[in-house]
Design an enzyme around this catalytic site. Structure first.
Site, PDB file in Angstrom:
ATOM      1  N   ARG A 130       0.820  -1.211   0.000  1.00  0.00           N
ATOM      2  CA  ARG A 130       0.000   0.000   0.000  1.00  0.00           C
ATOM      3  C   ARG A 130       0.849   1.253   0.000  1.00  0.00           C
ATOM      4  NH1 ARG A 130      -4.043  -0.622   4.079  1.00  0.00           N
ATOM      5  NH2 ARG A 130      -4.887  -1.726   2.289  1.00  0.00           N
ATOM      6  N   TYR A 131       1.931   1.237   0.768  1.00  0.00           N
ATOM      7  CA  TYR A 131       2.788   2.417   0.888  1.00  0.00           C
ATOM      8  C   TYR A 131       3.998   2.234  -0.020  1.00  0.00           C
ATOM      9  CZ  TYR A 131      -0.032   3.159   5.079  1.00  0.00           C
ATOM     10  OH  TYR A 131      -1.067   3.340   5.940  1.00  0.00           O
ATOM     11  N   ARG A 134       7.230   0.038   1.744  1.00  0.00           N
ATOM     12  CA  ARG A 134       7.115  -1.077   2.682  1.00  0.00           C
ATOM     13  C   ARG A 134       5.909  -1.951   2.345  1.00  0.00           C
ATOM     14  NH1 ARG A 134       5.674   3.761   4.243  1.00  0.00           N
ATOM     15  NH2 ARG A 134       4.109   4.242   5.816  1.00  0.00           N
ATOM     16  N   CYS A 143      -3.773 -17.854  14.225  1.00  0.00           N
ATOM     17  CA  CYS A 143      -3.345 -17.199  15.457  1.00  0.00           C
ATOM     18  C   CYS A 143      -3.575 -18.159  16.619  1.00  0.00           C
ATOM     19  CB  CYS A 143      -4.160 -15.933  15.716  1.00  0.00           C
ATOM     20  SG  CYS A 143      -3.770 -14.582  14.598  1.00  0.00           S
ATOM     21  N   CYS A 147      -8.813 -12.860  18.255  1.00  0.00           N
ATOM     22  CA  CYS A 147      -9.331 -11.628  18.862  1.00  0.00           C
ATOM     23  C   CYS A 147     -10.711 -11.334  18.285  1.00  0.00           C
ATOM     24  CB  CYS A 147      -8.418 -10.452  18.552  1.00  0.00           C
ATOM     25  SG  CYS A 147      -6.717 -10.691  19.083  1.00  0.00           S
ATOM     26  N   CYS A 150     -10.767  -8.565  15.626  1.00  0.00           N
ATOM     27  CA  CYS A 150      -9.828  -8.690  14.501  1.00  0.00           C
ATOM     28  C   CYS A 150     -10.357  -7.984  13.259  1.00  0.00           C
ATOM     29  CB  CYS A 150      -9.578 -10.164  14.177  1.00  0.00           C
ATOM     30  SG  CYS A 150      -8.414 -10.387  12.811  1.00  0.00           S
ATOM     31  N   ARG A 152      -9.263  -8.537  10.358  1.00  0.00           N
ATOM     32  CA  ARG A 152      -9.284  -9.540   9.289  1.00  0.00           C
ATOM     33  C   ARG A 152     -10.242 -10.672   9.648  1.00  0.00           C
ATOM     34  NH1 ARG A 152      -3.188  -8.872   9.445  1.00  0.00           N
ATOM     35  NH2 ARG A 152      -2.958  -6.888   8.387  1.00  0.00           N
ATOM     36  N   ASP A 311     -11.660  -0.477  13.120  1.00  0.00           N
ATOM     37  CA  ASP A 311     -12.039  -0.484  11.701  1.00  0.00           C
ATOM     38  C   ASP A 311     -13.527  -0.775  11.509  1.00  0.00           C
ATOM     39  OD1 ASP A 311      -9.518   0.095  10.676  1.00  0.00           O
ATOM     40  OD2 ASP A 311      -8.907  -2.014  10.737  1.00  0.00           O
ATOM     41  N   ASP A 348      -7.400   3.997  10.184  1.00  0.00           N
ATOM     42  CA  ASP A 348      -7.013   3.327   8.947  1.00  0.00           C
ATOM     43  C   ASP A 348      -8.158   3.547   7.973  1.00  0.00           C
ATOM     44  OD1 ASP A 348      -5.399   1.948   7.206  1.00  0.00           O
ATOM     45  OD2 ASP A 348      -4.951   0.340   8.622  1.00  0.00           O
ATOM     46  N   LYS A 355      -3.227   4.631   6.929  1.00  0.00           N
ATOM     47  CA  LYS A 355      -3.362   5.199   8.269  1.00  0.00           C
ATOM     48  C   LYS A 355      -3.320   6.724   8.229  1.00  0.00           C
ATOM     49  CE  LYS A 355      -0.986   1.248  10.228  1.00  0.00           C
ATOM     50  NZ  LYS A 355      -0.524   0.632   8.962  1.00  0.00           N
TER      51      LYS A 355
HETATM   52  C1  LIG Z   1       0.132  -0.377   8.851  1.00  0.00           C
HETATM   53  C2  LIG Z   1       0.617  -0.816   7.562  1.00  0.00           C
HETATM   54  C3  LIG Z   1       1.953  -0.674   7.204  1.00  0.00           C
HETATM   55  C4  LIG Z   1       2.984  -0.067   8.134  1.00  0.00           C
HETATM   56  O1  LIG Z   1       2.710   1.259   8.404  1.00  0.00           O
HETATM   57  P1  LIG Z   1       3.702   2.076   9.322  1.00  0.00           P
HETATM   58  O2  LIG Z   1       3.018   3.398   9.476  1.00  0.00           O
HETATM   59  O3  LIG Z   1       4.993   2.162   8.576  1.00  0.00           O
HETATM   60  O4  LIG Z   1       3.854   1.344  10.610  1.00  0.00           O
HETATM   61  C5  LIG Z   1       2.346  -1.108   5.963  1.00  0.00           C
HETATM   62  N1  LIG Z   1       1.467  -1.652   5.083  1.00  0.00           N
HETATM   63  C6  LIG Z   1       0.171  -1.776   5.391  1.00  0.00           C
HETATM   64  C7  LIG Z   1      -0.755  -2.368   4.389  1.00  0.00           C
HETATM   65  C8  LIG Z   1      -0.302  -1.376   6.644  1.00  0.00           C
HETATM   66  O5  LIG Z   1      -1.602  -1.522   6.944  1.00  0.00           O
END
Ligand SMILES: *Cc1c(COP(=O)(O)O)cnc(C)c1O
Length: 445
Positions: A130-131, A134, A143, A147, A150, A152, A311, A348, A355
């Site tokens: 998404r980002y 990362r 798990c 939870c 959750c 998911r 969420d 989120d 986020k």
């Molecule tokens: C939360 C999340 C991250 C990590 O976000 P950070 O703000 O770097 O901790 C990366 N990918 C996805 C899809 C997420 O939901």
């Protein structure tokens, strides 16, 4: 070997003691600290729940709960179950996070099965990208404890398994072929459901990828099954630095002697620890409670990282609070307590927006020369902007700049609002898709 009863149990009251004894009818204390024993003996039915806790639910209630379990399965480790205070179980935070509620079948108006569009943002099996730099890597489909909150939930109990090496290879292949990925978050399910050997293999494979700078593991084991944090696990993890771990405490009651020991082992191995809490109505929606939780966390070398707004997933409606509750909590923390015990409160965003940090407003007003700010006490104050500041035009030619950033450290391009602020890009606005006003303009042209 003789059974050594009652070792390492947290006894709150007489009922707790009874719970522990019931569990120990079938377990020696050596079993009790064996994480695999807990997985094998996880409580998955209402009948077992009643038996272990020695309580009877009204018959009608039981029927509804059993129906709920058919949609959203239950699984609780004996350890986590043993923390429930049976005298007041209906308000117990451990009970509320682990035992199904009939409210889960109430689908709210705005609920979605995949509110974060994790499935849509998945370019390879197990990967959510998404980002820019990362990825989330779902390395376990299961798990030790399910939870109730959750996000998911749609997937819980679906394929209750650990992906094969071949499945994991597909995710690894994507990361290998995507040089912009610098940070890999192992998620799930709970990655610590993998065996030490499988995890060692996976961390080695990720570590071999040149462009990956850091690996994070998201796990709730220190909370729901602290015995998973064995010396052997920690010795293995230690070989894979830089490695970070984020865990998931929601209530001060969860910081037991056993979980504190697990955290200590991880911290002693040089693993930076963070915590991600979820704001849950009836469980932890209280300023004093979150403050107490965070103070306990920092005492155990865990940095509160995120406080999540709940969420809009199906089955979570009864846990949701207004965003205002979260802002009120942050207001009660910032300035009042150590800065590093204040998490970032995030929503989120639905549809994969990611986020979004939310907090109280601290800027009261702003003129060309002064900024008027307020602090946590309500003191209103003025910051004088510098009389001269050489706002340099940035053409992204770092070689010509005096700031001595090596150009190969500064590759990535700007997107979104950062782009609007930049000097080198001519973009002046971001326009939502299907903006009718702009469409009319084009029609006229
Ligand atoms: C939360 C999340 C991250 C990590 O976000 P950070 O703000 O770097 O901790 C990366 N990918 C996805 C899809 C997420 O939901």
């Amino acid at each position: 070997m003789a059974c050594n009863k009652g070792v390492d149990l947290e006894i709150f009251n007489e009922h707790q003691q009874k719970v522990a004894e019931t569990l120990h009818d079938t377990a020696c204390s050596s079993d009790w600290t064996d994480w695999k024993w807990h997985i094998r003996h996880s409580v998955r039915t209402v009948d077992d729940f009643e038996r272990v806790l020695d309580l009877r639910l009204p018959e009608a209630k039981k029927k509804i709960i059993e129906r709920t379990i058919r949609t959203f399965p239950m699984s609780v480790t004996p350890y986590y179950l043993s923390l429930i205070d049976v005298d007041d179980y209906e308000n117990d935070p451990i009970f509320l996070q682990s035992f199904p509620s009939k409210e889960e079948l109430v689908i709210g108006r705005y609920d979605m099965t995949d509110p974060l569009h994790e499935d849509k943002d998945s370019p390879a099996p197990g990967i959510t990208h998404r980002y820019p730099d990362r990825v989330l890597f779902h390395v376990s489909n299961t798990c030790s404890m399910y939870c109730r909150h959750c996000t998911r939930k749609r997937k819980v109990g679906d394929v209750d398994s650990i992906p094969s090496r071949e499945d994991l290879e597909l995710g690894l292949e994507y990361i290998r072929n995507t040089p912009q990925v610098h940070d890999v978050l192992l998620s799930g399910g709970d990655p610590l459901m993998l065996s030490d050997e499988r995890l060692d293999w996976l961390l080695t494979k990720v570590g071999e990828i040149e462009h990956v700078d850091v690996v994070r593991i998201g796990t709730r084991m220190p909370v729901v099954l602290p015995y998973r944090i064995t010396d052997a696990l920690v010795a293995m993890l230690k070989k894979h630095h830089p490695l970070w771990i984020n865990t998931h405490f929601n209530h001060p009651r969860e910081l037991t002697a056993s979980s504190r020991k697990a955290l200590q082992r991880l911290a002693d191995a040089g693993i930076p620890l963070g915590n991600q809490s979820v704001l849950l109505a009836g469980v932890n929606d209280c300023q004093r409670l979150i403050r107490s939780l965070n103070q306990k966390l920092i005492k155990n070398r865990v940095r509160p990282y995120y406080l999540y707004q709940c969420d809009m997933s199906e089955g979570l409606t009864h846990f949701r609070t207004p965003i205002g509750k979260g802002i009120e909590i942050i207001e009660s923390l910032r300035g009042h307590t150590s800065g590093f015990s204040v998490p970032t409160y995030v929503v989120d965003a639905p549809s994969g927006g990611g986020k979004i940090p939310v907090m109280p407003n601290y800027i009261v007003s702003w003129g060309p020369n002064k900024v008027v700010l307020r602090n946590y006490e309500g003191v209103i104050t003025t910051y004088n902007e510098p009389e001269s500041y050489d706002a340099k035009y940035c053409d992204r030619e770092c070689g010509n700049c005096k700031l001595q950033l090596k150009e190969d450290d500064a590759e990535e391009k700007a997107i979104g609002i950062e782009k609007l602020l930049s000097d080198w890009d001519d973009t002046t606005s971001l326009t939502p898709e299907n903006n009718e006003r702009l469409e009319r303009r084009e029609d006229a042209a």
